[in-house]
Structures are given as structure tokens and as C-alpha cells.
Enzyme design. Structure first.
Site: not given
Ligand code: SAH
Ligand code: SF4
Length: 369
Positions: A91, A104, A111, A115, A118, A345
């Protein structure tokens, strides 16, 4: 096999033309045609001799991902679902805000880093995107927004123009720098998209060797997903912290800033109710970032089914921000955008065939519901 010219940066393009026995200025001409004017085939390239165009048609292609979904939210946010192969789709999201337009982009299908908060992490990992698949998101978005025009990037000041690109879609860009670096170079190349280095932001969960490599090869703006003030909590939220704990991460931030003078690190901090949003945690953050030139971006958690987390209350977020601000830090709170199309995000899930065989407890259909 035909070479996909979409993913070649200036150097790659010159090498390709050298291989054809052609001059380097041809590489620049073709770069401009593809990225500034949005040319999709060689026949349109009127200042290139017919013979060379025929040669290019045989040896090369301009092949972007295929748009299989295109949705708009009431706030002007637009999300594309892009098919990159038989089983994966990623996306890209366009977010217009007063005076600027941010795209974006995704860097991986899924990934590996998992995390807990996410949606992308929860769906598993299939593969890295190629440089063509990454820059292809910008190429397609420019086309869809009508911004290629006749060689100009976009109408200045138009809210539809893409003025900023953030690598904050699906995936961890530092795990795919072989493709992310050429794509970022095309974004800042005057013959490409001509964005300033500070308007291209790579976001990382803290992959330290990747940060050092990006600093050396293409020091664009850097955002770091901090999310916790201590290693115990951060390792729980962002598992890569077990490999690169906070002290190492912050040292890497300062090394990065040596390569990017006058810049600052943007620390992203997802606000999770009762987990990382207490005043004491904000105080603790002040201690750990004291020696890093930085700003904070608080991101209210965007929920998805079975995440197990809740978004902090607005008043809690305001108070948390206040603690940081009183110490002199610049703090912004990200507005939630793209509601109704799951474009916020951490909600991007695309369609990924998980090859990690990690526990995919939530079916993708449900993640996207
Ligand atoms: N992998 C990279 C970039 C993609 S995520 C990273 O982790 O930085 C972009 C941002 O969205 C990151 O700061 C991530 O922690 C945040 N993010 C992920 N899941 C989220 C959620 N459910 N709600 C709000 N922010 C989130
Ligand atoms: Fe991967 Fe999501 Fe963690 Fe970013 S926040 S490193 S996209 S699992």
C-alpha cells in the site's frame, strides 16, 4: 530479459546506457522522461532518435506495480493497493495537508520485525520490494494525482502535488537498503523528482547498521521509532531492541547527525494507553534523549483487531507532550488521517503471503475489515 528502467538511479541508468554503447547524457534524458514527465513507454520520448528508441524497446521496459485498489477518505487521504507479483500487494498513501502533500511508501511486503502494535508486523513477511516497486509508488501516485505534467513536478502550491515522501508504509526500510537507497536517490535527483534531502524521510525501528549505511550513502531525513524510555519496555514493544538497545540506537542517531548537519532526528512515539504514556515515562525520555538533536512526533495508536492495545486518551497525550515541551523539545501530535480506508500508521496490511511461518493468528481479511 528486459531491464526495468523504473528502478535505476542516475548511476544505474548510466551503466545501462554504457552497456548499450550509448552516451551518459542519454541516461539523463531517459531519467527525465520517466520520472519528471511520467513516460510509460519509449515511443513518447521525442528527443531520442528512432533507432535508439527501438533498441530500448527491445532491451528494456518501464514497469510499475499494478494498481488493484484505489480509495479516498473524506479528508482527502488516498490509498492505493498495488500488486507487485502473483501473491503480494503493498500500500501507498497520499496525505494532503495545508500547503503540502506527503506520500507514504512501503519498502517490503510485510515486515520481519514483529512489533506488537503494528498490523504490518503481525501479518508476517514475504519479501523485499525492488527499487522499481518502491519508486513505482511515487511514479504511480504522481500520475494518478495528475502531477507529472510536461516536465514540471507539479503545480507549485497545489495540494495535490507530492512535496514530501516518507518511508512509513509497510516494512522496515533499513532491512532493504539495496533497493531503498536507489529509490531515495531518484527522489532527490534533479532529473528525477527533485525533492530536497530534508523532504524525504526514512523511518526505522532502530536497525543500527542500516542507519550507518544510509548516513554514508544517502543521508536523507531520519525518523526513529522510539516508543519507550527504557530497554525492558522497548524490547517488549519493538523486538529489534534486544539486538540494538537504546544506548546503541542513540549513539547511531548522533553518528547520523554528523553526516546530516543542521538536521534533527524525529523520534516517533506511539501512544499506548497504560503502557508507555505516563508522565514519569515522558520524564525518563528527557533523560535518554538529552544529548540528541531531536523532535518528537507522538502517534496516537491506531487500533486493529486483536492487537491487545488501546489508544491513549487525548488529554493524556496532551499532558505527555507538555512534559516534553516544558523541557524545550518540539513536539507534534500526529493527526489520524485516512479513517474509513484503513490508511493510518500501522494499519497498512496490503496482501502478503507470509513465508516466515510466524504465528499469523489473525487472517488478513480480518486485519483489513
Ligand atoms: N518500519 C519502520 C517504518 C514503518 S512504520 C518503523 O517501524 O519505523 C511507521 C511508523 O508507524 C512507526 O513509527 C511505527 O512504529 C508506527 N506504527 C506502527 N503501527 C502503528 C499503529 N498501529 N498505530 C500507530 N502507529 C503505528
Ligand atoms: Fe515492521 Fe511495523 Fe515494526 Fe515498523 S512498526 S518495524 S513496519 S513491524
Amino acid at each position: 530479459m528486459q531491464t526495468n528502467l523504473l528502478g535505476l538511479d542516475a548511476q544505474g541508468m548510466e551503466q545501462f546506457f554504457a552497456g548499450l554503447g550509448e552516451q551518459p547524457f542519454r541516461a539523463r534524458q531517459v531519467l527525465k522522461w520517466i520520472h519528471r514527465r511520467g513516460a510509460a513507454d519509449f515511443s513518447a520520448m521525442s528527443d531520442i532518435a528512432r533507432g535508439l528508441r527501438a533498441k530500448l524497446t527491445a532491451a528494456a521496459a518501464i514497469a510499475p506495480p499494478v494498481v488493484v485498489g484505489d480509495g479516498s477518505a473524506a479528508d482527502g487521504t488516498r490509498k492505493w493497493l498495488l500488486k507487485v507479483d502473483g501473491t503480494n500487494a503493498v500500500e501507498a498513501v497520499f496525505i494532503p495537508a495545508d500547503g503540502r502533500g506527503t506520500l507514504c511508501v512501503s519498502s517490503q511486503a510485510g515486515c520481519t520485525l514483529d512489533c506488537g502494535f503494528c498490523a504490518t508486523g503481525k501479518q508476517g513477511f514475504n519479501r523485499n520490494l525492488t527499487a522499481a516497486e518502491i519508486i513505482g509508488q511515487l511514479w504511480l501516485a504522481n500520475g494518478a494525482l495528475g502531477c507529472h505534467k510536461d516536465g514540471t513536478r507539479a503545480v507549485a502550491g497545489s495540494p495535490r502535488a507530492i512535496s514530501n515522501v516518507v518511508f512509513m508504509g509497510m516494512g522496515e526500510p533499513m532491512m532493504n537498503l539495496d533497493a531503498v537507497i536507489p529509490a531515495a536517490r531518484l527522489m532527490i535527483d534533479a532529473n528525477g523528482y527533485g525533492l530536497s534531502r530534508r523532504r524525504v524521510t526514512v523511518s526505522t525501528s532502530g536497525v543500527v547498521p542500516g542507519m550507518d549505511r544510509l548516513a554514508a550513502e544517502c543521508p536523507v531525513a531520519l525518523a526513529v521509532s522510539l516508543h519507550a524510555p527504557d530497554d525492558a519496555l522497548r524490547s517488549r514493544l519493538v523486538p529489534i531492541n534486544r539486538k540494538y538497545p537504546i544506548k546503541q540506537l542513540l549513539a547511531a542517531c548522533n553518528r547520523y547527525l554528523e553526516r546530516a548537519p543542521r538536521d534533527f532526528i524525529t523520534f516517533e512515539y506511539v501512544m499506548l494507553e497504560g503502557v508507555n504514556d505516563a508522565d514519569a515515562q515522558a520524564q525518563a525520555l528527557l533523560g535518554i534523549v538529552a544529548r540528541v538533536r531531536c523532535k518528537f512526533n507522538l502517534i496516537p495508536f491506531n487500533p486493529f483487531p486483536h492487537s491487545g492495545f488501546k489508544r491513549s486518551q487525548p488529554e493524556r497525550i496532551r499532558r505527555f507532550a507538555e512534559v516534553l515541551q516544558r523541557a524545550g523539545l518540539t513536539v507534534t501530535t500526529r493527526k489520524t488521517r485516512g479513517e474509513g480506508i484503513d490508511a493510518a500508521c500501522g494499519q497498512l496490511a496490503g496482501e502478503v503471503t507470509d513465508r516466515t511461518r510466524r504465528s499469523l493468528t489473525v487472517p488478513i481479511a480480518e486485519l483489513r475489515a
